[in-house]
Design a protein around this motif. Structure first.
Motif, PDB file in Angstrom:
ATOM      1  N   ALA A   1       0.833  -1.207   0.000  1.00 17.97           N
ATOM      2  CA  ALA A   1       0.000   0.000   0.000  1.00 17.97           C
ATOM      3  C   ALA A   1       0.866   1.254   0.000  1.00 17.97           C
ATOM      4  N   ARG A   2       1.927   1.231   0.797  1.00 18.27           N
ATOM      5  CA  ARG A   2       2.738   2.444   0.896  1.00 18.27           C
ATOM      6  C   ARG A   2       3.441   2.758  -0.424  1.00 18.27           C
TER       7      ARG A   2
ATOM      8  N   THR B   1       0.866   3.888  -3.008  1.00 20.18           N
ATOM      9  CA  THR B   1       0.429   5.258  -2.727  1.00 20.18           C
ATOM     10  C   THR B   1       1.477   6.269  -3.188  1.00 20.18           C
ATOM     11  N   SER B   2       2.744   5.947  -2.914  1.00 22.14           N
ATOM     12  CA  SER B   2       3.806   6.882  -3.294  1.00 22.14           C
ATOM     13  C   SER B   2       3.904   7.022  -4.810  1.00 22.14           C
TER      14      SER B   2
ATOM     15  N   GLU C   1      -4.500   5.888  -5.191  1.00 28.35           N
ATOM     16  CA  GLU C   1      -5.276   6.403  -4.056  1.00 28.35           C
ATOM     17  C   GLU C   1      -5.992   5.237  -3.386  1.00 28.35           C
ATOM     18  N   ILE C   2      -5.710   5.020  -2.098  1.00 26.27           N
ATOM     19  CA  ILE C   2      -6.341   3.916  -1.364  1.00 26.27           C
ATOM     20  C   ILE C   2      -7.344   4.499  -0.378  1.00 26.27           C
ATOM     21  N   ASN C   3      -8.607   4.141  -0.548  1.00 24.42           N
ATOM     22  CA  ASN C   3      -9.656   4.635   0.351  1.00 24.42           C
ATOM     23  C   ASN C   3     -10.099   3.518   1.279  1.00 24.42           C
TER      24      ASN C   3
END
Lengths: 444, 97, 381
Positions: free
Chosen positions: C158-159, C162-163, C167-169
């Motif tokens: 996830a990290r 995201t970088s 976009e993680i909701n």
């Protein structure tokens, strides 16, 4: 090591001057008991070849072999404590050693060797315990003020109940020393004696001390799993009354996890029940009348009390006025010491610089206990949060939870006085009796 | 400045909680998983209330804390031998927690 | 939340995030991931972390082998320790049929380059001190299989994603998939809508529910799977032990806990994650039977997650007939974690380069109506 027969092992060890019971997982900080109530992990040791035994819940016996776990070369002097000194605010175990895949694999091997508490149990493998299946109409969990009063009320209404109490002697808070002499002459020991008299020989009460309820499984019928030393009980219950009490907590500040920092009721039991003073001088932190009474009793017993630090700006004066400094408007902010608390710093607020320092051989730290909500949560009952105490079982005036078969009373539902806990136990029993008889509780 | 230990079993510090919150773990289940809070021998008896207060303060009220982390059996660590002889022939959904 | 994206992934578990991670690293970061709970809420946060290469079909063996290679470097790639410990997997068979299956599997695995070998019960006892092998016919052991911590895998993927723009909701639920003229046009959530032409269904136990939002029926059904963990002890157990007779499996985590579960033939399909006394007692009995000295080891906690099961034990991958842009990435039973790194990579290449991918073709949804099923038989642990 000398000890009194039947006394908890942890109390005997403290009386003998043992300071470090073990070492913590990551930073190898010294660990010792703070709750003496069987819920923290501070007193875990290897006892007679069994790892991770709660020494505060183990009666001392002649010839017991008690060993510390973790630590190299020993838990008392542990070289890995350097990790703690060197790591400042902490080590991020998520990101360390991730620079390359090869370093990572090597580090993982090393970390594995540092992990774990204690070795496998020694000796012959433990065989399966015999199991008994019971069916009961009403099961009460917890034989403290609320649970005993509930059992008493059920008995009065002719409802049979089975009460499981984890300790060998029922009583809970009613056994605590500093509540024993209430101002109105109705001390808790007197109340307990009265309850025992009322319940003695009752055909309606099946009282099982030394029985730990470890799980509740909801379903068409509630299943309560209770463990004794030699057998396991699986009890199908029509109704469940949870009076599991609460867990002692201490205020959080730097070093508040050091051995020698005790919750009030833990220290209270050490002093009043076991006659053990684990260190001097004693510093007490808190505002309640019971703490002031404890301070007075300590002075009267010739124990050196360094101070009573009170967060309140104008606390009531203690009985032994003048025998020790009373420091109002201050909170503990930092405890320090190598293997045991040695000094305590205080400040007007946690965010402000310290403006006082005490030599401290033992800190009695008063803080709101946390309700024991877990069994209710197993059963699907609603739990909410209150910053005054923590998570607690939600009940109405009749002790009803969100599960129609489960009632709760006493400190597992939030902070309250002893009198309120007794009253809550009575009401929950009344509510439950009414639910069993279809809404018209029978009054004898 | 030394450590304020919130979870004694797993050596989780107040700073660990702050950093996890800053990294987006803003509910107790996430905080628990990310920091190891409440996953040790005592299963949260000594830290769940403290962690709830931490979250209430940062999120602005007790109502924002919602539920505790999911409570699962067992209440106290108990030898496997105590459960090995429970004969259980019932359908699986008759006895759930 | 973005109102438009190249791709929407429903499900922030290891499969959805592995796909997002690989796509983002290949240059497609315009992705919105929708996760109904916190990261690790579903099966990705509830599994025992076993990663094995011992499978019965060539596809699974290849995928697992590739996944192990990725796991070996994932901590360095994401900056998150996943504590992957390759202590091996030891399978125990208790009858001639199961033993013959192991023999056949080991041959296949060796032919594909794995170091699996058959062991006698006596050899197995040398590997696991105190193992009770009474009734055990034959064992299979692969030293390169292992266990890891599932949570940091999810956080790490996830990290990095995201970088790279993904976009993680979290705490966001898909409530509708808008299909117009046989094409996906947007995904509606309880926090707003995202216009997109492609949606990946990586919802694990919820994948049938998510498919229904687009009017698609999947054969997948969720089954509860329970698991427990013991007090942490010093290292004493190297491999994951798996008993083929009842599906018991257990290993020792890096923290020192014994962590394991077993299958339950009485379990029926549901999205129930409650814990049962039946599991606690059956699992305790299994532990004592296989390794009697665990009798005195204390159980700390039990919990439950899902197996996202399909009729043939194989996943559902790729396009969906009748709904253009609807891509399936689900049906991984109880072993999504073992295969996610490789599957995410392969699916990312397939989506981005639009090349033919035999794997995606073999495991398409149509196979259930055309009847071309190839069964995977090793579906435990």
């Amino acid at each position: 090591m000398p000890a009194r027969a039947g006394e908890p092992l942890a109390a005997a060890l403290l009386a003998a001057g043992v300071q470090v019971f073990g070492r913590s997982l990551k930073y190898h900080r010294p660990r010792g008991p703070y709750c003496l109530q069987g819920h923290c992990s501070g007193c875990l040791m290897r006892v007679d070849g069994i790892p991770n035994v709660r020494t505060c819940q183990t009666a001392v016996r002649a010839g017991m072999v008690v060993e510390r776990q973790r630590g190299w070369p020993s838990a008392s002097f542990d070289a890995f404590r350097a990790l703690d000194w060197l790591s400042g605010q902490g080590i991020d175990h998520h990101s360390m050693f991730t620079s390359s895949a090869a370093t990572n694999r090597l580090a993982a091997r090393f970390v594995r060797r540092l992990s774990g508490f204690g070795e496998l149990p020694a000796g012959e493998p433990r065989p399966p315990a015999p199991v008994e299946r019971w069916q009961r109409q009403v099961v009460v969990v917890g034989g403290g003020a609320a649970g005993l009063q509930a059992a008493r009320e059920l008995h009065r209404r002719g409802v049979r109940s089975t009460l499981f109490e984890r300790q060998e002697v029922a009583g809970g808070r009613l056994l605590d020393g500093s509540d024993s002499a209430g101002g109105d002459g109705q001390g808790s020991w007197a109340r307990l004696a009265e309850l025992h008299r009322q319940l003695e020989g009752s055909e309606n009460l099946e009282l099982l001390p030394g029985t730990t309820v470890v799980a509740v499984y909801p379903g068409d019928r509630l299943q309560v799993v209770a463990v004794q030393e030699r057998r396991t009980l699986v009890v199908e219950a029509e109704r469940l009354l949870l009076a599991c009490g609460d867990y002692e907590q201490v205020r959080l500040f730097e070093g508040s996890d050091l051995p020698g920092v005790f919750a009030v009721r833990a220290f209270d039991r050490l002093f009043y029940l076991h006659g053990v003073i684990p260190g001097e001088p004693v510093v007490l932190c808190g505002d309640s009348p019971r703490l002031l009474r404890l301070a007075g009793d300590l002075v009267a017993a010739g124990v050196e009390v360094a101070a009573l630090v009170s967060g309140a700006t104008r606390p009531p004066l203690p009985a032994g006025e003048g025998a020790f400094p009373l420091v109002p408007g201050r909170l503990p902010v930092r405890a320090s010491g190598g293997r045991w608390i040695e000094r305590l710093e205080i400040a007007p607020a946690p965010s402000e610089p310290a403006d006082g320092l005490f030599d401290c051989g033992c800190l009695v730290s008063e803080y709101p206990p946390a309700p024991a909500y877990e069994l209710a949560h197993h059963a699907g009952c609603r739990v909410d949060f209150d910053s005054a105490c923590g998570f607690r079982v939600v009940v109405d005036d009749g002790g009803r939870t969100s599960n129609a078969a489960v009632f709760a009373a006493g400190h597992c539902t939030g902070a309250m006085s002893l009198e309120q806990a007794l009253e809550a136990g009575r009401r929950a029993a009344t509510g439950m009796a009414e639910s069993l008889s279809g809404g018209s509780g029978r009054e004898d | 400045m030394g450590k304020v230990i919130v979870c004694r079993c797993e050596d989780v510090t107040l700073e660990d909680l702050r950093q996890a919150f800053a990294a987006g773990h803003r509910d107790l289940e996430s905080l628990k998983r990310f920091t190891g809070l409440s996953t040790g021998f005592c299963q949260g008896k000594c830290c769940a209330a403290h962690a709830g207060r931490f979250l209430a303060e940062l999120r602005g009220g007790d109502d924002m804390v919602c539920d505790p982390t999911r409570t699962r059996p067992l209440l106290h660590p108990t030898p496997a031998a105590c459960f090995a002889a429970i004969a259980s022939g019932e359908a699986p959904d008759q006895e759930d927690a | 939340m973005r109102d438009r994206a190249e791709l929407v992934i429903i499900g922030g578990g290891v499969l959805g995030l592995s796909l997002a991670y690989h796509l983002a690293r290949m240059g497609l970061g315009d992705i919105v991931v929708i996760e109904q709970g916190y990261l690790c809420f579903g099966a990705s946060g509830r599994n025992g972390g076993g990663v094995r290469q011992q499978w019965s079909t060539e596809d699974h063996i290849r995928l697992a082998r590739r996944s192990v290679a990725i796991y070996r470097r994932l901590a360095a790639e994401t900056g998150f320790n996943i504590w992957f410990r390759q202590g091996g997997y030891l399978f125990l068979s208790r009858d001639a049929v199961a033993a013959a299956t192991l023999e056949r599997n080991v041959k296949l695995q060796n032919s594909l380059g794995l170091r699996t070998r058959l062991l006698s019960p006596a050899q197995a006892r040398r590997l696991v001190d105190g193992l009770d092998t009474s009734g055990v016919e034959l064992c299979a052991y692969n030293p390169d299989d292992g266990v890891l911590f599932p949570w940091p895998v999810v956080w790490g993927l996830a990290r990095v994603a995201t970088s790279l723009g993904v976009e993680i909701n979290t705490f966001c639920r898909a409530t509708a998939i808008d299909v117009q003229g046989g094409r996906i046009v947007k995904v509606v959530t309880d926090r707003g809508a995202v216009a997109t032409s492609r949606v990946v269904n990586a919802a694990g136990g919820w994948s049938s529910q998510v498919a229904r939002l687009a009017g698609v029926e999947l054969p997948n059904r969720p089954y509860r799977h329970e698991i427990l963990v013991s007090e942490p002890l010093k290292p004493f157990l190297e491999p994951m032990v798996c008993d083929l007779a009842d599906g018991t499996y257990f290993s020792q985590t890096m923290r020192g806990e014994i962590c394991g579960g077993l299958s339950d033939p009485l379990e029926h399909s549901s999205l129930n994650t409650s814990s049962s006394l039946r599991f606690l007692s059956r699992m305790s009995a299994s532990l004592l039977r296989l390794l009697p000295r665990l009798g005195g080891v204390k159980i700390l906690r039990q919990w439950a997650g899902y197996y996202d099961e399909t009729p043939d034990g194989n996943p559902v991958l790729g396009r969906t007939a009748g709904v253009e842009g609807f891509i399936q990435l689900n049906g991984f039973g109880g072993h999504g974690f073992m295969l996610a790194p490789a599957v995410g990579q392969i699916m990312a290449e397939w989506l981005l380069r639009r090349v033919r991918e035999p794997l995606v073709e073999r495991y398409g949804l149509e196979r259930f109506s055309s009847g071309q099923l190839q069964r995977e038989t090793l579906v435990i642990g």
